[in-house]
Design an enzyme around this catalytic site. Structure first.
Site, mmCIF file in Angstrom:
data_model
loop_
_atom_site.group_PDB
_atom_site.id
_atom_site.type_symbol
_atom_site.label_atom_id
_atom_site.label_comp_id
_atom_site.label_asym_id
_atom_site.label_seq_id
_atom_site.Cartn_x
_atom_site.Cartn_y
_atom_site.Cartn_z
ATOM 1 C CG ASN A 150 -1.806 1.425 1.389
ATOM 2 O OD1 ASN A 150 -2.791 1.814 1.089
ATOM 3 N ND2 ASN A 150 -0.391 1.509 3.019
ATOM 4 C CB SER A 208 -5.011 5.817 -7.331
ATOM 5 O OG SER A 208 -5.245 7.099 -7.338
ATOM 6 C CE1 TYR A 226 -0.303 8.596 -5.913
ATOM 7 C CE2 TYR A 226 -2.293 9.315 -7.436
ATOM 8 C CZ TYR A 226 -1.468 8.631 -6.428
ATOM 9 O OH TYR A 226 -2.293 7.970 -5.180
ATOM 10 C CB ALA A 268 2.143 6.635 -15.358
ATOM 11 C CB SER A 269 3.001 5.063 -10.866
ATOM 12 O OG SER A 269 2.272 5.864 -9.524
ATOM 13 C CE LYS A 270 -0.612 4.857 -6.479
ATOM 14 N NZ LYS A 270 -0.241 4.222 -5.213
HETATM 15 P P1 NAP Z 1 -0.368 8.307 3.393
HETATM 16 O O1 NAP Z 1 -0.674 8.684 4.741
HETATM 17 O O2 NAP Z 1 0.914 9.644 3.114
HETATM 18 O O3 NAP Z 1 0.266 6.942 3.737
HETATM 19 C C1 NAP Z 1 2.101 6.522 2.879
HETATM 20 C C2 NAP Z 1 2.643 5.988 3.836
HETATM 21 O O4 NAP Z 1 3.544 5.256 2.953
HETATM 22 C C3 NAP Z 1 3.344 7.182 4.787
HETATM 23 O O5 NAP Z 1 3.859 6.349 6.058
HETATM 24 C C4 NAP Z 1 4.892 6.826 3.799
HETATM 25 O O6 NAP Z 1 5.872 7.007 4.954
HETATM 26 C C5 NAP Z 1 4.595 5.373 3.562
HETATM 27 N N1 NAP Z 1 6.132 4.990 2.094
HETATM 28 C C6 NAP Z 1 6.196 6.119 1.532
HETATM 29 N N2 NAP Z 1 7.513 5.813 1.033
HETATM 30 C C7 NAP Z 1 7.506 4.663 1.365
HETATM 31 C C8 NAP Z 1 8.765 3.734 0.912
HETATM 32 N N3 NAP Z 1 9.808 3.848 -0.246
HETATM 33 N N4 NAP Z 1 8.693 2.359 2.270
HETATM 34 C C9 NAP Z 1 8.447 2.041 2.869
HETATM 35 N N5 NAP Z 1 6.783 3.120 3.634
HETATM 36 C C10 NAP Z 1 7.264 4.431 2.231
HETATM 37 O O7 NAP Z 1 -0.896 8.725 2.352
HETATM 38 P P2 NAP Z 1 -2.260 7.633 2.057
HETATM 39 O O8 NAP Z 1 -3.038 8.070 1.771
HETATM 40 O O9 NAP Z 1 -2.244 6.529 2.655
HETATM 41 O O10 NAP Z 1 -1.086 6.068 1.009
HETATM 42 C C11 NAP Z 1 -1.449 5.267 0.891
HETATM 43 C C12 NAP Z 1 -1.258 4.827 -0.091
HETATM 44 O O11 NAP Z 1 -2.940 4.900 -0.599
HETATM 45 C C13 NAP Z 1 -0.860 5.043 -1.100
HETATM 46 O O12 NAP Z 1 -0.006 4.374 -2.335
HETATM 47 C C14 NAP Z 1 -0.989 6.367 -1.842
HETATM 48 O O13 NAP Z 1 -0.760 6.331 -3.351
HETATM 49 C C15 NAP Z 1 -3.223 5.343 -2.477
HETATM 50 N N6 NAP Z 1 -3.719 6.759 -2.509
HETATM 51 C C16 NAP Z 1 -4.056 7.829 -1.940
HETATM 52 C C17 NAP Z 1 -5.324 8.153 -2.132
HETATM 53 C C18 NAP Z 1 -5.543 9.756 -1.298
HETATM 54 O O14 NAP Z 1 -6.166 10.477 -1.860
HETATM 55 N N7 NAP Z 1 -5.014 9.564 -0.214
HETATM 56 C C19 NAP Z 1 -6.350 8.215 -3.065
HETATM 57 C C20 NAP Z 1 -5.809 7.206 -4.268
HETATM 58 C C21 NAP Z 1 -4.554 6.653 -3.781
HETATM 59 P P3 NAP Z 1 6.696 8.903 5.211
HETATM 60 O O15 NAP Z 1 5.638 9.782 5.535
HETATM 61 O O16 NAP Z 1 7.597 7.861 6.191
HETATM 62 O O17 NAP Z 1 7.394 9.045 4.312
#
Ligand code: NAP
Length: 262
Positions: A90, A143, A156, A158-160
């Site tokens: 995730n 996403s 972002y 493209a990665s998703k």
């Molecule tokens: P978040 O609160 O920023 O959580 C993401 C976590 O991933 C953070 O704790 C971050 O750590 C950790 N992380 C980043 N790079 C990493 C790495 N190289 N190795 C290990 N951990 C790492 O954001 P979130 O929204 O929960 O994101 C979770 C997933 O949902 C992501 O893939 C995001 O793209 C996806 N997503 C989110 C949304 C949204 O609206 N929030 C929508 C669509 C998809 P640090 O903070 O220490 O960097």
């Protein structure tokens, strides 16, 4: 009995947002959880939340874009807990809101390394253990940005889109293996990643505008994605494989429209 009773699960990005909510929910449903993140502070907070709810988890601080770190994350989980049933890959980064022509190769490499190569590595190292058991569930966070433009920067998005293709390919490569590979496509969820959007809207007194573009008419919360991950992780999803499940209030179901005033 919990819906994940007796299962062993790794959740990455578990120090914040969706990963934290998922790790806590998986633990509450009976899984032995290994919570993984870069940030040790975030992981400690997650562990405290899980313990307060009367459950436990292990934590691993690791960079999920490093092959060595992911191999170690999987092998140490298997050796300390005796197996691996669920991986929720995730963790992700947004890469910021940089216009396409101002993006450079470094930005693309960074975003692809975490958001796409990270889930690939999770699949690469977890699948051989699951093949021995003849079952398992691997879930990756994609996403709505992987389905349509305008929900993030180009790198972002493209990665998703790549993550969606990755689970489709894995499901088909491991045909008949008992392992299921699926992705979740969240819409706008309030987490660390999106906090600036929420803070900005609130500071302008426009919180009611957030998430207005989907038919449910609101933004989402991390637990709403965790609930979808729980379903895909559990045996209840035994016939769901190779899919990308939008959990977005219906955002990806529509063409652009102007909502009618009540
Ligand atoms: P978040 O609160 O920023 O959580 C993401 C976590 O991933 C953070 O704790 C971050 O750590 C950790 N992380 C980043 N790079 C990493 C790495 N190289 N190795 C290990 N951990 C790492 O954001 P979130 O929204 O929960 O994101 C979770 C997933 O949902 C992501 O893939 C995001 O793209 C996806 N997503 C989110 C949304 C949204 O609206 N929030 C929508 C669509 C998809 P640090 O903070 O220490 O960097």
């Amino acid at each position: 009995m919990g819906r994940l009773e007796g299962k062993i699960a790794i959740v990455t990005g578990a120090g914040s947002g969706i990963g934290r909510a998922s790790a806590a929910l998986f633990a509450a449903e009976g899984a032995k959880v290994v919570a993984v993140d870069l940030s040790t502070d975030g992981l400690q907070e997650t562990a405290e939340i899980i313990e307060k709810a009367g459950n436990t988890c292990q934590t691993i601080s690791a960079d999920i874009s490093s092959a060595d770190a992911v191999e170690e994350m999987v092998s140490s989980t298997v050796s300390s807990l005796g197996g691996l049933d669920i991986v929720y890959a995730n963790a992700g980064i947004s890469g910021g809101a940089v216009p396409l022509l101002e993006q450079d190769v470094d930005l693309w490499q960074k975003v692809l390394a975490v958001n796409l190569i990270g889930p690939f590595l999770a699949i690469k190292y977890a699948t051989p253990h699951m093949l021995k058991q003849g079952k398992g569930s691997i879930i990756c966070t994609a996403s709505v940005a992987g389905l349509r433009a305008n929900a993030g920067g180009a790198a972002y998005s493209a990665s998703k889109a790549g993550v969606i293709s990755l689970v489709q390919n894995a499901a088909n490569q491991f045909f008949g293996s008992g392992i299921r590979f699926n992705a979740i496509c969240p819409g706008l969820i309030e987490t660390g990643m999106t906090q600036p959007i929420f803070d900005g809207a609130r500071s302008r007194g426009r919180e009611d505008r957030i998430g207005q573009l989907n038919p449910t008419g609101r933004y989402g919360n991390p637990i709403e994605i965790a609930n979808a991950a729980l379903f895909l992780a559990s045996d209840e999803a035994s016939y769901v494989n190779g899919q990308a499940l939008p959990v977005d209030g219906g955002l990806s179901s529509t063409l652009p429209f102007v909502p009618k005033k009540p």
